[in-house]
Motif scaffolding. Structure first.
Motif, PDB file in Angstrom:
ATOM      1  N   ASP A  92       0.831  -1.205   0.004  1.00  0.00           N
ATOM      2  CA  ASP A  92      -0.105   0.052   0.006  1.00  0.00           C
ATOM      3  C   ASP A  92       0.807   1.215   0.074  1.00  0.00           C
ATOM      4  O   ASP A  92       0.166   2.335  -0.536  1.00  0.00           O
ATOM      5  N   SER A  93       1.992   1.204   0.495  1.00  0.00           N
ATOM      6  CA  SER A  93       2.786   2.316   0.633  1.00  0.00           C
ATOM      7  C   SER A  93       3.459   2.693  -0.488  1.00  0.00           C
ATOM      8  O   SER A  93       3.873   3.943  -0.538  1.00  0.00           O
ATOM      9  N   VAL A  94       3.420   1.929  -1.666  1.00  0.00           N
ATOM     10  CA  VAL A  94       4.171   2.373  -2.962  1.00  0.00           C
ATOM     11  C   VAL A  94       3.195   2.177  -4.166  1.00  0.00           C
ATOM     12  O   VAL A  94       3.401   2.750  -5.220  1.00  0.00           O
ATOM     13  N   LYS A  95       2.013   1.962  -3.699  1.00  0.00           N
ATOM     14  CA  LYS A  95       0.754   1.862  -4.815  1.00  0.00           C
ATOM     15  C   LYS A  95       0.659   3.157  -5.398  1.00  0.00           C
ATOM     16  O   LYS A  95       0.358   4.259  -4.677  1.00  0.00           O
ATOM     17  N   GLY A  96       0.411   3.137  -6.628  1.00  0.00           N
ATOM     18  CA  GLY A  96       0.545   4.586  -7.266  1.00  0.00           C
ATOM     19  C   GLY A  96       1.791   5.193  -7.804  1.00  0.00           C
ATOM     20  O   GLY A  96       1.642   5.996  -8.471  1.00  0.00           O
ATOM     21  N   ARG A  97       2.651   4.850  -7.145  1.00  0.00           N
ATOM     22  CA  ARG A  97       4.116   5.428  -7.285  1.00  0.00           C
ATOM     23  C   ARG A  97       5.216   4.536  -7.895  1.00  0.00           C
ATOM     24  O   ARG A  97       5.937   4.975  -8.779  1.00  0.00           O
ATOM     25  N   PHE A  98       5.094   3.401  -7.574  1.00  0.00           N
ATOM     26  CA  PHE A  98       6.048   2.295  -7.939  1.00  0.00           C
ATOM     27  C   PHE A  98       5.492   1.561  -9.060  1.00  0.00           C
ATOM     28  O   PHE A  98       4.168   1.249  -8.840  1.00  0.00           O
ATOM     29  N   THR A  99       6.393   1.111 -10.381  1.00  0.00           N
ATOM     30  CA  THR A  99       5.883  -0.176 -11.045  1.00  0.00           C
ATOM     31  C   THR A  99       6.652  -1.023 -11.335  1.00  0.00           C
ATOM     32  O   THR A  99       7.632  -0.702 -11.479  1.00  0.00           O
ATOM     33  N   ILE A 100       6.222  -2.278 -11.314  1.00  0.00           N
ATOM     34  CA  ILE A 100       7.362  -3.313 -11.697  1.00  0.00           C
ATOM     35  C   ILE A 100       7.012  -3.831 -12.893  1.00  0.00           C
ATOM     36  O   ILE A 100       5.900  -3.680 -13.388  1.00  0.00           O
ATOM     37  N   SER A 101       8.046  -4.209 -13.565  1.00  0.00           N
ATOM     38  CA  SER A 101       7.941  -4.720 -15.019  1.00  0.00           C
ATOM     39  C   SER A 101       8.884  -5.809 -15.103  1.00  0.00           C
ATOM     40  O   SER A 101      10.002  -5.789 -14.557  1.00  0.00           O
ATOM     41  N   ARG A 102       8.711  -6.556 -16.214  1.00  0.00           N
ATOM     42  CA  ARG A 102       9.811  -7.601 -16.465  1.00  0.00           C
ATOM     43  C   ARG A 102      10.065  -7.862 -18.065  1.00  0.00           C
ATOM     44  O   ARG A 102       8.862  -7.357 -18.648  1.00  0.00           O
ATOM     45  N   ASP A 103      11.086  -7.937 -18.499  1.00  0.00           N
ATOM     46  CA  ASP A 103      11.318  -8.438 -19.762  1.00  0.00           C
ATOM     47  C   ASP A 103      12.031  -9.883 -19.799  1.00  0.00           C
ATOM     48  O   ASP A 103      13.190 -10.133 -19.647  1.00  0.00           O
ATOM     49  N   ASN A 104      11.206 -10.777 -20.196  1.00  0.00           N
ATOM     50  CA  ASN A 104      11.565 -12.067 -20.386  1.00  0.00           C
ATOM     51  C   ASN A 104      12.677 -12.533 -21.571  1.00  0.00           C
ATOM     52  O   ASN A 104      13.377 -13.561 -21.533  1.00  0.00           O
ATOM     53  N   ALA A 105      12.827 -11.660 -22.395  1.00  0.00           N
ATOM     54  CA  ALA A 105      13.693 -11.905 -23.531  1.00  0.00           C
ATOM     55  C   ALA A 105      15.259 -11.399 -23.063  1.00  0.00           C
ATOM     56  O   ALA A 105      16.042 -11.842 -23.584  1.00  0.00           O
ATOM     57  N   LYS A 106      15.064 -10.347 -22.165  1.00  0.00           N
ATOM     58  CA  LYS A 106      16.260  -9.852 -21.589  1.00  0.00           C
ATOM     59  C   LYS A 106      16.655 -10.414 -19.993  1.00  0.00           C
ATOM     60  O   LYS A 106      17.748 -10.001 -19.588  1.00  0.00           O
ATOM     61  N   ASN A 107      15.762 -11.215 -19.550  1.00  0.00           N
ATOM     62  CA  ASN A 107      16.087 -11.666 -17.941  1.00  0.00           C
ATOM     63  C   ASN A 107      16.119 -10.641 -17.348  1.00  0.00           C
ATOM     64  O   ASN A 107      17.244 -10.786 -16.336  1.00  0.00           O
ATOM     65  N   THR A 108      15.358  -9.674 -17.356  1.00  0.00           N
ATOM     66  CA  THR A 108      15.644  -8.606 -16.423  1.00  0.00           C
ATOM     67  C   THR A 108      14.222  -8.053 -15.758  1.00  0.00           C
ATOM     68  O   THR A 108      13.145  -8.457 -16.431  1.00  0.00           O
ATOM     69  N   VAL A 109      14.069  -7.601 -14.604  1.00  0.00           N
ATOM     70  CA  VAL A 109      12.783  -7.075 -13.809  1.00  0.00           C
ATOM     71  C   VAL A 109      13.377  -5.836 -13.309  1.00  0.00           C
ATOM     72  O   VAL A 109      14.406  -5.632 -12.991  1.00  0.00           O
ATOM     73  N   SER A 110      12.376  -4.734 -13.537  1.00  0.00           N
ATOM     74  CA  SER A 110      12.534  -3.306 -13.324  1.00  0.00           C
ATOM     75  C   SER A 110      11.783  -2.793 -12.277  1.00  0.00           C
ATOM     76  O   SER A 110      10.720  -3.447 -12.192  1.00  0.00           O
ATOM     77  N   LEU A 111      12.001  -1.819 -11.493  1.00  0.00           N
ATOM     78  CA  LEU A 111      11.127  -0.966 -10.696  1.00  0.00           C
ATOM     79  C   LEU A 111      11.318   0.497 -10.865  1.00  0.00           C
ATOM     80  O   LEU A 111      12.346   0.928 -10.565  1.00  0.00           O
ATOM     81  N   GLN A 112      10.391   0.880 -11.342  1.00  0.00           N
ATOM     82  CA  GLN A 112      10.147   2.438 -11.736  1.00  0.00           C
ATOM     83  C   GLN A 112       9.843   3.035 -10.555  1.00  0.00           C
ATOM     84  O   GLN A 112       8.339   2.653  -9.919  1.00  0.00           O
TER      85      GLN A 112
END
Length: 123
Positions: free
Chosen positions: A61-81
């Motif tokens: 709840d503390s980060v909802k609306g501010r943080f976004t997680i995403s992943r790229d399975n082709a590049k084997n990476t996960v990101s946190l904006q």
């Protein structure tokens, strides 16, 4: 399995950072990925998780609306904006992998962890 985080640093309140986690040593597309954080003297807290195909995400709840997680399975990476950062977001941020692939709030469900990256938000 190796997880290597990058992208931490010092930012002013209201600013943004993007963390990345590169995964090797296991089929990345089978893994659920999570981000946790730990401030000095506090427990490791759940931030967000994404399931194996990116179709399901959960946020504290503390980060909802501010943080976004995403992943790229082709590049084997996960990101946190991370946007609209606050001083209370200051912590070491850890990337973690869950081999069951579904994602979890509980750090005990994650088998593999990165070394962590420091995020400091100044007021």
């Amino acid at each position: 399995v190796q997880l290597v985080e990058s992208g931490g640093g010092l930012v002013q309140a209201g600013g943004a950072l993007r963390l990345s986690c590169a995964v090797s040593g296991r089929t990345f597309s089978n893994l659920a990925m999570g981000w946790f954080r730990q401030a000095p003297g506090k427990e490791r807290d759940f931030v967000t998780t994404i399931n194996w195909n990116g179709g399901r995400t959960y946020y504290a709840d503390s980060v909802k609306g501010r943080f976004t997680i995403s992943r790229d399975n082709a590049k084997n990476t996960v990101s946190l904006q991370m946007n609209s950062l606050k001083p209370e977001d200051t912590a070491v941020y850890y990337c973690a992998a869950d081999v069951l692939g579904s994602g979890s709030y509980d750090y005990r469900d994650y088998e593999y962890w990165g070394q962590g990256t420091q995020v400091t938000v100044s007021s």
